[in-house]
Motif scaffolding. Structure first.
Motif, mmCIF file in Angstrom:
data_model
loop_
_atom_site.group_PDB
_atom_site.id
_atom_site.type_symbol
_atom_site.label_atom_id
_atom_site.label_comp_id
_atom_site.label_asym_id
_atom_site.label_seq_id
_atom_site.Cartn_x
_atom_site.Cartn_y
_atom_site.Cartn_z
ATOM 1 N N GLU A 22 -17.043 -6.751 -37.103
ATOM 2 C CA GLU A 22 -17.184 -5.299 -37.130
ATOM 3 C C GLU A 22 -18.566 -4.955 -36.582
ATOM 4 N N LEU A 23 -18.668 -5.132 -35.274
ATOM 5 C CA LEU A 23 -19.924 -4.945 -34.553
ATOM 6 C C LEU A 23 -19.976 -3.522 -34.016
ATOM 7 N N VAL A 24 -20.969 -2.754 -34.460
ATOM 8 C CA VAL A 24 -21.052 -1.350 -34.070
ATOM 9 C C VAL A 24 -22.503 -0.984 -33.772
ATOM 10 N N TYR A 25 -22.699 -0.277 -32.666
ATOM 11 C CA TYR A 25 -24.000 0.291 -32.336
ATOM 12 C C TYR A 25 -24.165 1.595 -33.109
ATOM 13 N N VAL A 26 -25.232 1.695 -33.900
ATOM 14 C CA VAL A 26 -25.480 2.883 -34.713
ATOM 15 C C VAL A 26 -26.353 3.836 -33.914
ATOM 16 N N GLY A 27 -25.754 4.895 -33.405
ATOM 17 C CA GLY A 27 -26.479 5.827 -32.560
ATOM 18 C C GLY A 27 -27.566 6.589 -33.276
ATOM 19 N N ASP A 28 -27.462 6.716 -34.625
ATOM 20 C CA ASP A 28 -28.473 7.448 -35.381
ATOM 21 C C ASP A 28 -29.815 6.706 -35.402
ATOM 22 N N GLU A 29 -29.764 5.364 -35.286
ATOM 23 C CA GLU A 29 -30.981 4.576 -35.398
ATOM 24 C C GLU A 29 -31.237 3.693 -34.188
ATOM 25 N N ALA A 30 -30.337 3.690 -33.214
ATOM 26 C CA ALA A 30 -30.473 2.879 -32.001
ATOM 27 C C ALA A 30 -30.539 1.397 -32.331
ATOM 28 N N VAL A 31 -29.692 0.956 -33.284
ATOM 29 C CA VAL A 31 -29.636 -0.458 -33.638
ATOM 30 C C VAL A 31 -28.174 -0.898 -33.680
ATOM 31 N N VAL A 32 -27.969 -2.224 -33.579
ATOM 32 C CA VAL A 32 -26.635 -2.799 -33.683
ATOM 33 C C VAL A 32 -26.451 -3.373 -35.080
ATOM 34 N N GLU A 33 -25.361 -3.000 -35.747
ATOM 35 C CA GLU A 33 -25.052 -3.531 -37.062
ATOM 36 C C GLU A 33 -23.790 -4.379 -36.994
ATOM 37 N N SER A 34 -23.812 -5.520 -37.669
ATOM 38 C CA SER A 34 -22.657 -6.407 -37.700
ATOM 39 C C SER A 34 -22.397 -6.831 -39.135
ATOM 40 N N THR A 35 -21.167 -6.664 -39.597
ATOM 41 C CA THR A 35 -20.792 -7.133 -40.928
ATOM 42 C C THR A 35 -20.021 -8.440 -40.859
ATOM 43 N N GLY A 36 -19.861 -8.994 -39.638
ATOM 44 C CA GLY A 36 -19.117 -10.235 -39.501
ATOM 45 C C GLY A 36 -17.622 -10.002 -39.546
ATOM 46 N N PRO A 37 -16.842 -11.079 -39.671
ATOM 47 C CA PRO A 37 -15.381 -10.951 -39.657
ATOM 48 C C PRO A 37 -14.854 -10.302 -40.938
ATOM 49 N N THR A 38 -13.744 -9.583 -40.803
ATOM 50 C CA THR A 38 -13.098 -8.941 -41.950
ATOM 51 C C THR A 38 -11.599 -9.219 -41.917
ATOM 52 N N GLN A 39 -10.980 -9.130 -43.083
ATOM 53 C CA GLN A 39 -9.534 -9.305 -43.202
ATOM 54 C C GLN A 39 -8.985 -8.162 -44.039
ATOM 55 N N ARG A 40 -7.918 -7.543 -43.531
ATOM 56 C CA ARG A 40 -7.262 -6.455 -44.248
ATOM 57 C C ARG A 40 -5.766 -6.734 -44.313
ATOM 58 N N TYR A 41 -5.137 -6.293 -45.387
ATOM 59 C CA TYR A 41 -3.678 -6.273 -45.440
ATOM 60 C C TYR A 41 -3.260 -5.072 -46.276
#
Length: 767
Positions: A599-618
């Motif tokens: 879940e790799l997302v560029y945070v436009g509010d702070e100009a940084v990249v945040e990553s939470t690593g892999p996720t699993q949903r069901y």
């Protein structure tokens, strides 16, 4: 591409142990077109089949259908679509004969007994029956309501009504569209590398009364969708023609005013004036409200739309579309719970009342659809959008700058060019029907992006700024083969190639000095899909779906780390059924799972990249639509979602803000004229707002109501949101902030309050 198509077909047949046979010379073929009886324009998506015979088809974009491999004999041909009167007619077919028919469909009131649960032309749209019912039943008062037509989708607004909504679906906090792809008339709504958030999908440029159709696709199972289509995708289509012209006025609490005009430019006499059916209309709306906050929001929005649809020949249709949207607003922003508890502000107050912004979008689109030999259809679309965006926000108050505060401005000045083409063809493979789609496309974004520090909308400094060029070139091949009279397999392969280019500057976190940020990076992604459909009975369809998808990262994040996984892969699967246990009861159920690589997302509010690593949903999705009587309808959606971060410790592996249980439903009284209405509810439960669950985003249960009296000449209506006047939180975040009077920051829940009791009246005149 022809070789790839051959490989896919061979693979499908090998999976089921089949071998191709020559088409029998003794079979017959039935083909034809279906047009609207009033406008004369073709009707797409009409179900066509032979009574008592398995299988069937549906009309394409030109209203054409084809049934092949039919044994000689006498049959009853049936056609039907929601909102149109079902028809049957006898046809006699001789060996080797090809029969052509020209049919018309007449509009009628909704009857769920006419709903079919099979979708042979677009099998991945298993929610087609549910979506069609909702469009005819559910009240739509705003562009936001259009998004709520997606079963299981929730939205939250937290910037005065002018900002794109936060989207929740299938255990995703999609932010403003990172994991849900939205389009309208083939125009992409999501913005790549947007100033505020990746996949930003501002749907406010759509006039709700102009929307005719919604197609919902959950999961990454459909090859037509690439970027952002992980949790799902929604395809909206505006009307090709108007039944009548309309003027509508709306007044409500909190200084709310809205005016709508929709004008049919050609009138009902167009058949006499033209050799070919055609339609054209214009629509415009103006909105103003101060909203329910202590500080007036001064929200203003204008929308304009013009659309032309015409038959250039028996084999070619043309659609031209142009629209313009502009909006300006003030916002009260998200507020901390502690400020409300100690009485510093009310629930509807503000810490920084200078938040707000303005945005605009102008669109142009041309679509040319051509019937080709061998039962093929070529659809080509070219589009252009000019987009402008400026947003002032303050999420942390005085955390970073205790003197001026932490207000920021994000700007986006964009030109968007695109082209798509699809080649659809029906073939006969022995006694089996094969539908093939080859699609190609390109999207090109040119934008000037900026992130600045500010105080009361006055710029103090630059965090990042520069010129963006981002290109996506894509192609896909989609094959749907009827392996038996009951079993259909759909296999597809999609390829996407991205170019990320950014030339500008960014602030160094250590030195706090502006430094060059420049680079050009290319990445590619291949996404296979495999889906199976089994028609157990005419009233029961079973399905098993699987596919790979992805969402892209912001170009500025890609340039900062070219080796990162900037196109994290999503792998999804589901099993389920659409069935009718009773003639007037339609049910869709699906048990699904989805793994996201990062879940790799560029945070436009702070100009940084945040990553939470892999996720699993069901999770489990259940949708029910029931016609209690000729005019009374009951509906309900129930969605359970479970998601976790895979690389995080067990005590801190929640996915922040991901919904766990949501439900919507209602009771509707639908009549073509006279009194009608709807009572609806929506519920979302409590959920963790941070990784360890120490902060909770609070759930809510709300009732809304709509009442209208309709005649052929006018309509009078009333709507009421939050009937019980419940205090509820709309957007919610766990945020570390500091107020002006505090020495230490506090990490707690921040929220935007939801709408209190809100009543509106409207009157429409038809002519």
């Amino acid at each position: 591409m022809k070789q790839l198509s051959t490989v896919l077909i061979a693979l499908l047949m090998a999976i089921c142990g089949l071998t191709p046979t020559a088409a029998a010379q003794t079979t017959a073929t039935l083909r034809g077109t279906v047009a609207d009886s009033l406008s004369g324009l073709p009707v797409a998506g009409v179900s066509v089949g032979l009574q008592g015979q398995p299988g069937g088809t549906a009309t394409d974009a030109l209203g054409q259908f084809r049934l092949g491999g039919i044994a000689p004999g006498t049959y009853l041909l049936r056609i039907g679509a929601l909102g149109y009167r079902a028809q049957t007619m006898p046809v006699v077919l001789a060996a080797g004969e090809t029969r052509s028919l020209k049919l018309t469909a007449a509009a009628t009131t909704l009857n769920l007994s006419e709903v079919t649960v099979s979708q042979p032309r677009d099998p991945n749209q298993s929610l087609a029956a549910i979506s069609h019912i909702d469009q005819l039943l559910r009240p739509v008062n705003s562009a936001q309501d259009l998004l709520r037509l997606v079963p299981g989708l929730f939205i939250a607004q937290h910037a005065g009504g002018g900002k794109a909504e936060q989207i929740f679906l299938r255990g995703f906090d999609c932010d403003h569209g990172t994991d849900f792809a939205v389009s309208i008339d083939g125009l992409p709504v999501n913005m790549v590398s947007h100033a505020h958030g990746q996949g930003y999908a501002d749907f406010h440029f759509v006039i709700p009364e102009t929307v005719e159709q919604l197609k919902v696709y959950k999961g990454p199972y459909t090859a037509r969708f690439g970027d952002f289509a992980t949790a799902g995708a929604g395809e909206f289509t505006t009307k090709t023609s108007l039944e009548h012209s309309q003027v509508k006025l709306e007044l409500g609490q909190f200084d709310t005013r809205r005016a709508l005009v929709m004008l049919d430019l050609l009138g009902t006499s167009r058949h006499l004036l033209s050799k070919r059916p055609e339609s054209a209309y214009v629509a415009a709306e103006y909105n103003f409200t101060n909203s329910y906050f202590d500080n007036p929001q001064h929200f203003k929005r204008f929308n304009g739309l013009a659309k032309y649809t015409g038959q250039l020949s028996e084999k070619t249709s043309l659609t031209l579309l142009g629209s313009h949207f502009t909006s300006r607003w003030d916002a009260s922003g998200q507020i901390p719970e502690r400020a409300v508890r100690d009485g510093s502000i009310s629930r509807y107050g503000s810490i920084d009342p200078s938040e707000g912004g303005n945005t605009s979008r102008t669109n142009a689109s041309v679509v040319l659809t051509t019937a080709l030999p061998h039962d093929a259809v070529l659809r080509q679309q070219a589009y252009y959008s000019k987009y402008d965006f400026s947003l002032f926000s303050n999420f942390t108050f005085f955390l970073r700058d205790p003197v001026n505060g932490d207000e920021i401005e994000q700007t986006d000045d964009r030109h968007l060019f695109g082209y798509t083409a699809t080649y659809d063809r029906d073939d006969q493979l022995g006694a089996r029907q094969l539908h093939s789609t080859l699609g190609v496309g390109t999207r090109n974004d040119f934008s000037n992006l900026g992130l600045y520090t500010a105080v009361r909308r006055r710029i103090l400094g630059t965090t990042t700024q520069g010129k963006l060029f981002e290109q996506n070139i894509n192609a896909y091949l989609d094959e749907t083969l009827s392996l038996t009279d009951r079993l259909t397999v759909n296999a597809a392969l999609r390829a996407d190639f991205f170019t990320f280019d950014f030339r500008g500057t960014a602030t160094n976190e250590d030195s706090r000095q502006l430094e060059p940020l420049r680079g050009r990076v290319s990445h590619a992604r291949v996404s296979p899909k495999l889906n199976l459909y089994y028609q157990l009975t005419p009233a029961v369809q079973l399905f098993a779906r699987s596919g790979f998808g992805f969402h892209s990262n912001d170009a500025r994040g890609v340039i900062r780390d070219a080796n990162a996984n900037v196109l994290p892969r999503a792998i999804g699967s589901e099993v389920g059924s659409t069935f009718k246990p009773l003639p007037s009861l339609v049910v869709n159920a699906a048990l699904w799972s989805l793994h996201l690589q990062d879940e790799l997302v560029y945070v436009g509010d702070e100009a940084v990249v945040e990553s939470t690593g892999p996720t699993q949903r069901y999770g489990l999705d259940l949708s029910v639509r029931y016609q209690l009587s000729r005019r009374l309808f009951l509906d309900g959606d129930f969605n359970y979602n479970h998601g976790r971060q895979l690389d995080a410790p067990a005590e801190a592996n929640y996915i922040p803000l991901a919904p766990t249980f949501t439900s919507t439903g209602g009771l509707s009284y639908k009549a073509p004229r006279g009194l009608g209405g709807s009572l609806r509810y929506r519920h979302i439960d409590n959920r963790p707002a941070n990784d360890d669950g120490s902060i909770t985003a609070r759930g809510y249960f709300l009732f809304d109501a709509v009442l209208a009296y309709t005649t052929p000449r006018f309509q009078i209506g009333a709507t009421a949101e939050n009937l019980l006047n419940v205090e509820w939180n709309q957007a919610q975040f766990a945020t570390e902030t500091r107020l002006r009077t505090e020495t230490d920051p506090v990490d707690e829940l921040h929220f935007t309050p939801g709408t209190p009791f809100y009543a509106k009246l409207n009157v429409s005149v038809f002519f």
